[in-house]
Design an enzyme around this catalytic site. Structure first.
Site, PDB file in Angstrom:
ATOM      1  N   ARG A  95      24.975  64.321 -59.111  1.00 43.00           N
ATOM      2  CA  ARG A  95      24.713  62.925 -59.503  1.00 43.00           C
ATOM      3  C   ARG A  95      25.625  61.940 -58.788  1.00 43.00           C
ATOM      4  NH1 ARG A  95      24.167  66.039 -64.172  1.00 43.00           N
ATOM      5  NH2 ARG A  95      22.299  65.615 -65.417  1.00 43.00           N
ATOM      6  N   ASP A  97      25.852  71.092 -50.235  1.00 42.61           N
ATOM      7  CA  ASP A  97      25.755  71.492 -51.630  1.00 42.61           C
ATOM      8  C   ASP A  97      24.823  72.693 -51.692  1.00 42.61           C
ATOM      9  OD1 ASP A  97      25.172  71.805 -54.360  1.00 42.61           O
ATOM     10  OD2 ASP A  97      25.554  69.684 -54.731  1.00 42.61           O
ATOM     11  N   CYS A 125      37.948  61.958 -55.871  1.00 42.41           N
ATOM     12  CA  CYS A 125      37.755  61.315 -57.190  1.00 42.41           C
ATOM     13  C   CYS A 125      37.152  62.338 -58.150  1.00 42.41           C
ATOM     14  CB  CYS A 125      36.758  60.166 -57.086  1.00 42.41           C
ATOM     15  SG  CYS A 125      37.409  58.682 -56.424  1.00 42.41           S
ATOM     16  N   ALA A 126      37.199  63.629 -57.792  1.00 41.79           N
ATOM     17  CA  ALA A 126      36.530  64.645 -58.621  1.00 41.79           C
ATOM     18  C   ALA A 126      37.519  65.244 -59.616  1.00 41.79           C
ATOM     19  CB  ALA A 126      35.896  65.700 -57.737  1.00 41.79           C
ATOM     20  N   ARG A 127      38.295  66.207 -59.168  1.00 43.54           N
ATOM     21  CA  ARG A 127      39.289  66.841 -60.036  1.00 43.54           C
ATOM     22  C   ARG A 127      40.441  67.361 -59.191  1.00 43.54           C
ATOM     23  NH1 ARG A 127      37.707  64.720 -63.899  1.00 43.54           N
ATOM     24  NH2 ARG A 127      37.189  65.550 -65.940  1.00 43.54           N
ATOM     25  N   ASP A 141      42.651  60.228 -56.542  1.00 46.82           N
ATOM     26  CA  ASP A 141      42.512  59.671 -57.899  1.00 46.82           C
ATOM     27  C   ASP A 141      42.873  60.715 -58.959  1.00 46.82           C
ATOM     28  OD1 ASP A 141      41.656  57.622 -59.777  1.00 46.82           O
ATOM     29  OD2 ASP A 141      39.867  58.849 -60.131  1.00 46.82           O
ATOM     30  N   GLU A 195      48.471  65.802 -64.287  1.00 44.84           N
ATOM     31  CA  GLU A 195      48.431  64.346 -64.472  1.00 44.84           C
ATOM     32  C   GLU A 195      49.246  63.960 -65.720  1.00 44.84           C
ATOM     33  OE1 GLU A 195      44.280  63.270 -64.493  1.00 44.84           O
ATOM     34  OE2 GLU A 195      43.986  63.984 -62.458  1.00 44.84           O
ATOM     35  N   HIS A 201      43.541  58.398 -62.019  1.00 45.07           N
ATOM     36  CA  HIS A 201      42.301  58.965 -62.564  1.00 45.07           C
ATOM     37  C   HIS A 201      41.401  57.837 -63.113  1.00 45.07           C
ATOM     38  CE1 HIS A 201      40.492  62.831 -64.443  1.00 45.07           C
ATOM     39  NE2 HIS A 201      39.546  61.930 -64.264  1.00 45.07           N
ATOM     40  N   GLY A 211      38.362  56.914 -61.672  1.00 45.18           N
ATOM     41  CA  GLY A 211      36.965  56.983 -61.218  1.00 45.18           C
ATOM     42  C   GLY A 211      35.974  56.438 -62.232  1.00 45.18           C
ATOM     43  N   ALA A 212      36.091  56.899 -63.453  1.00 52.21           N
ATOM     44  CA  ALA A 212      35.099  56.510 -64.471  1.00 52.21           C
ATOM     45  C   ALA A 212      35.596  55.376 -65.359  1.00 52.21           C
ATOM     46  CB  ALA A 212      34.771  57.728 -65.324  1.00 52.21           C
TER      47      ALA A 212
HETATM   48  C1  MLT Z   1      35.017  62.491 -66.459  1.00 53.44           C
HETATM   49  O1  MLT Z   1      35.170  63.700 -66.425  1.00 53.44           O
HETATM   50  O2  MLT Z   1      34.132  61.963 -67.123  1.00 53.44           O
HETATM   51  C2  MLT Z   1      35.936  61.600 -65.693  1.00 53.44           C
HETATM   52  O3  MLT Z   1      36.769  62.294 -64.825  1.00 53.44           O
HETATM   53  C3  MLT Z   1      36.677  60.647 -66.542  1.00 53.44           C
HETATM   54  C4  MLT Z   1      37.699  61.241 -67.445  1.00 53.44           C
HETATM   55  O4  MLT Z   1      38.120  62.374 -67.333  1.00 53.44           O
HETATM   56  O5  MLT Z   1      38.107  60.534 -68.340  1.00 53.44           O
END
Ligand code: MLT
Length: 345
Positions: A149, A169, A229-231, A255, A260, A278, A280-281
């Protein structure tokens, strides 16, 4: 039935749950000792990333039916332990994809034009115009690892910037990617060797842990710039540090970190590394959207309307599963047979 809200959610979530006849225990930031006791009286728990649901905690409950993570990553929930106890774990994968894709683009520009470094320099009383001469984005190759996504939304935005996009992918079908002007790579190496900018959008799991290490850095174009920006844990931090020191990687926008907050992390010493905590979202819109999705999913789950976005259940209800079961078994047998046949051509 009772639902514990373990991290901050907007009031509308409480309304959604109560309207469905559920009792709500609103305890954002609940401490572990209280959680240990309260968990035994709850059928549902909604959390963001602040609360950890561990195997020992789950030992204290026989009533818990569902856990819902308002967000994508379920790495703060021990999913195998929940599965063993018959607890369904859900996430909300839709609400924050745009925000994460937008943050990736923000970091892309920040890397190419040294925005954070230049900002800090001006604030320090300097005027270093030559030092911060940047690079155009247009025409550059953007490698995207993971075309789920978020990866696809990043591709859509990169296409508007007239970048050449190459993605990898193993789980994506050509029909899906055809809509996004992405050149599909046959393997990871193809993306790594062509990208001027590289971004990662895969979940963190045993297969993606240390996906990018010294070996992968050595395949990359010298001077590549990387965004994560993933993990944390997907890119080896030690190997990234060495790759930047050697000049193989020109810059990185990070990010997310292995630990963390990243206290004492060597990457923070490097001028070529720009970073955010962190985020991203972290937009108003995304945080609200995932919270509402989580409340709605929990209400549906506990009132017998079904489980949506369960990460430890097949994505269909029991009637559908019974209909599909013979086909699933057949597909498994065909796959197994195919894997034993010699390759032709
Ligand atoms: C998520 O997994 O939805 C994002 O990385 C945001 C978060 O961990 O808060």
């Amino acid at each position: 039935m009772q639902v514990l809200i373990a991290d901050e959610l907007p009031d509308v979530c409480i309304e959604i749950l109560e309207k469905s006849g559920l009792k709500v225990l609103n305890k954002p930031g609940i401490k572990i000792d209280e959680l240990k006791t309260i968990i035994s009286s709850c059928e549902g728990i909604i959390l963001r990333s602040g609360t950890k649901i561990t195997a020992p905690l789950l030992e204290n409950t026989d009533r818990l039916k569902a856990i819902c993570r308002a967000g994508v990553g379920v790495d703060n929930v021990d999913v195998p332990a929940a599965t063993k106890k018959g607890i369904v774990v859900m996430n909300t994968p839709e609400g924050n994809i745009i925000s994460t894709a937008e943050h990736t683009v923000a970091l892309l520009f920040s890397l190419a034009r040294f925005v954070p470094q230049a900002c800090a320099s001006v604030k320090a009383g300097k005027w270093e115009r030559k030092k911060f001469t940047g690079f155009q984005i247009t025409g550059k190759t953007f490698g995207i690892i993971g075309l789920g996504r978020v990866g696809r939304q990043v591709a859509k935005r990169a296409a508007a910037l007239e970048m050449k996009i190459i993605g990898y992918d193993p789980f994506i079908s050509p029909e899906v990617t055809a809509q996004y002007s992405i050149q599909i790579a046959k393997n990871l190496k193809e993306v790594l060797s062509q990208a001027d900018y590289l971004t990662i959008h895969v979940p963190f799991n045993s297969e993606t842990k240390n996906l990018i290490t010294r070996n992968e850095f050595s395949i990359m174009k010298p001077g590549v710039r990387i965004i994560n920006c993933a993990r944390g844990g997907i890119i080896s931090e030690e190997d990234l540090y060495q790759a930047i020191k050697s000049g193989q990687v020109a810059g990185a926008a990070i990010d997310v970190f292995d630990v963390e907050p990243p206290v004492g992390n060597k990457l923070l010493e490097l001028e070529q590394v720009i970073t955010t905590p962190h985020l991203g979202a972290s937009t108003e819109e995304a945080q609200f959207a995932v919270a509402v999705e989580a409340a709605e999913q929990m209400a549906d789950a506990l009132t017998g309307k079904g489980f949506r976005n369960a990460v430890n259940l097949p994505p269909y209800n029991i009637e559908e599963y019974n209909t599909l079961k013979p086909y699933i078994l057949l597909a498994e047998k065909m796959g197994s047979l195919l894997s034993h046949l010699p390759l032709v051509g």
